[in-house]
Design an enzyme around this catalytic site. Structure first.
Site, PDB file in Angstrom:
ATOM      1  N   HIS A   1      -1.115 -10.881  -5.463  1.00 52.84           N
ATOM      2  CA  HIS A   1       0.302 -10.514  -5.380  1.00 52.84           C
ATOM      3  C   HIS A   1       1.196 -11.486  -6.148  1.00 52.84           C
ATOM      4  O   HIS A   1       2.068 -11.080  -6.912  1.00 52.84           O
ATOM      5  CB  HIS A   1       0.755 -10.407  -3.915  1.00 52.84           C
ATOM      6  CG  HIS A   1       0.026  -9.334  -3.172  1.00 52.84           C
ATOM      7  ND1 HIS A   1       0.087  -8.011  -3.541  1.00 52.84           N
ATOM      8  CD2 HIS A   1      -0.795  -9.383  -2.105  1.00 52.84           C
ATOM      9  CE1 HIS A   1      -0.661  -7.295  -2.725  1.00 52.84           C
ATOM     10  NE2 HIS A   1      -1.208  -8.106  -1.851  1.00 52.84           N
TER      11      HIS A   1
ATOM     12  N   HIS B   1       0.839  -1.214   0.000  1.00 55.83           N
ATOM     13  CA  HIS B   1       0.000   0.000   0.000  1.00 55.83           C
ATOM     14  C   HIS B   1       0.871   1.260   0.000  1.00 55.83           C
ATOM     15  O   HIS B   1       0.597   2.212  -0.734  1.00 55.83           O
ATOM     16  CB  HIS B   1      -0.962   0.013   1.189  1.00 55.83           C
ATOM     17  CG  HIS B   1      -1.909  -1.152   1.181  1.00 55.83           C
ATOM     18  ND1 HIS B   1      -2.704  -1.481   2.245  1.00 55.83           N
ATOM     19  CD2 HIS B   1      -2.165  -2.082   0.224  1.00 55.83           C
ATOM     20  CE1 HIS B   1      -3.412  -2.562   1.949  1.00 55.83           C
ATOM     21  NE2 HIS B   1      -3.105  -2.950   0.728  1.00 55.83           N
TER      22      HIS B   1
ATOM     23  N   HIS C   1      -9.418  -1.573  -4.818  1.00 55.24           N
ATOM     24  CA  HIS C   1      -8.298  -1.967  -3.953  1.00 55.24           C
ATOM     25  C   HIS C   1      -7.346  -2.902  -4.703  1.00 55.24           C
ATOM     26  O   HIS C   1      -6.129  -2.856  -4.494  1.00 55.24           O
ATOM     27  CB  HIS C   1      -8.774  -2.617  -2.645  1.00 55.24           C
ATOM     28  CG  HIS C   1      -7.617  -2.857  -1.729  1.00 55.24           C
ATOM     29  ND1 HIS C   1      -7.102  -1.879  -0.915  1.00 55.24           N
ATOM     30  CD2 HIS C   1      -6.803  -3.934  -1.581  1.00 55.24           C
ATOM     31  CE1 HIS C   1      -6.031  -2.349  -0.289  1.00 55.24           C
ATOM     32  NE2 HIS C   1      -5.835  -3.601  -0.668  1.00 55.24           N
TER      33      HIS C   1
ATOM     34  N   ASP D   1      -3.336  -2.388  -5.015  1.00 58.03           N
ATOM     35  CA  ASP D   1      -2.314  -3.416  -4.778  1.00 58.03           C
ATOM     36  C   ASP D   1      -1.453  -3.640  -6.034  1.00 58.03           C
ATOM     37  O   ASP D   1      -0.236  -3.786  -5.942  1.00 58.03           O
ATOM     38  CB  ASP D   1      -2.975  -4.761  -4.426  1.00 58.03           C
ATOM     39  CG  ASP D   1      -3.408  -4.834  -2.975  1.00 58.03           C
ATOM     40  OD1 ASP D   1      -2.926  -4.035  -2.148  1.00 58.03           O
ATOM     41  OD2 ASP D   1      -4.242  -5.715  -2.667  1.00 58.03           O
TER      42      ASP D   1
HETATM   43 ZN   LIG Z   1      -3.960  -4.501  -0.341  1.00 60.87          ZN
END
Ligand SMILES: [Zn+2]
Length: 280
Positions: A261, A75, A234, A238
């Protein structure tokens, strides 16, 4: 944006880490060397922002080596990337995680802007996407195609929630659009996954104030939300934090389905292959 910027003075953040649940404190300082990049300083050891220092991508991005590590860097990195901030050292003063704050990037931006920013002599590198490519890994899909802007379109396809299946967001990258459209988007998780996350030793600092909890087609705590389509926003937040490791910007359209991720970094590896980036 023609030039990178850096901080006018150091800025501090503290609070619990979303995964460790432990108190952490960090300081972000403009670095002494004018052409230095972004570094994390943990126990006097410098960990640079490079792919080889990524040690874990499950639920969050963790950087480090055999001796030191810091988790949930995405973040803060998303803010630095989106505001074209470089030449900073991020000191991990207490704990080994970046503070969760409200689960979004909003407070990082507010405090960084209060500290003030100044132009550096450095200019960002921009890569033009020349052809269309599709990259798939597990259930994540990344399609890139030419555009005269840096656009990111994100959607989610899951059996767990029709509420999420209906979310789609198109973001045209710029610092002001990021502040307005992305920065306040909080992290989220499924109610049914919480037990497993906690038993894996993660999510220990998550609560009803900093995580949007999804139960099927219902949100348990809608009062903490800022936007419609907040969950896919969001995911874009990310994604920007993860692609910041490439240290480049783009002119191109990025269509993401189910980014996470692990997949984001695999996508970066794919993207950095010369023939993809330069249209081979
Ligand atoms: Zn996040």
């Amino acid at each position: 944006m023609n030039h990178f910027q850096t901080l006018k003075k150091p800025v501090y953040f503290e609070g619990i880490g979303i995964h460790t649940g432990k108190f952490s404190k960090i300081k972000i300082s403009p670095s002494d060397i004018s052409n230095d990049d972004i570094n994390f300083i943990i126990n006097n050891k410098k960990i640079s922002l490079s792919f080889e220092n990524i040690v874990d991508t499950k639920l969050c991005t963790t950087l480090g080596n055999d001796f030191v590590k810091v988790s949930t860097v995405e973040h803060l990195l998303s803010v630095l990337f989106s505001l074209f901030i470089t030449n900073v050292d991020i000191y991990i003063i207490k704990g080994n995680e970046i503070p969760a704050l409200d689960g979004s990037s909003k407070i990082f931006i507010e405090e960084i802007c209060k500290a003030g920013l100044k132009k550096t002599a450095l200019k960002p590198k921009i890569i033009n996407i020349k052809n269309t490519f599709i990259f798939k890994i597990n259930n994540s899909i990344y399609k890139i195609s030419p555009s005269n802007k840096f656009e990111i379109i994100c959607s989610i396809k899951t059996e767990k929630s029709n509420y999420l299946n209906k979310q789609k967001y198109k973001f045209v990258f710029s610092p002001s659009n990021y502040i307005r459209e992305i920065a306040a988007a909080k992290t989220f998780c499924f109610l049914q996954d919480i037990k497993e996350i906690l038993s894996s030793g993660k999510g220990l600092g998550g609560n009803l104030e900093n995580v949007i909890i999804i139960n099927g087609d219902e949100v348990l705590n809608p009062e903490i939300m800022t936007y419609k389509n907040e969950c896919v926003r969001h995911k874009i937040l990310d994604f920007l934090g993860d692609i910041s490791f490439m240290r480049v910007y783009f002119k191109g359209k990025f269509e993401l389905i189910n980014p996470n991720h692990y997949a984001n970094f695999k996508f970066c590896e794919y993207l950095l292959k010369e023939e993809v980036v330069y249209g081979g």
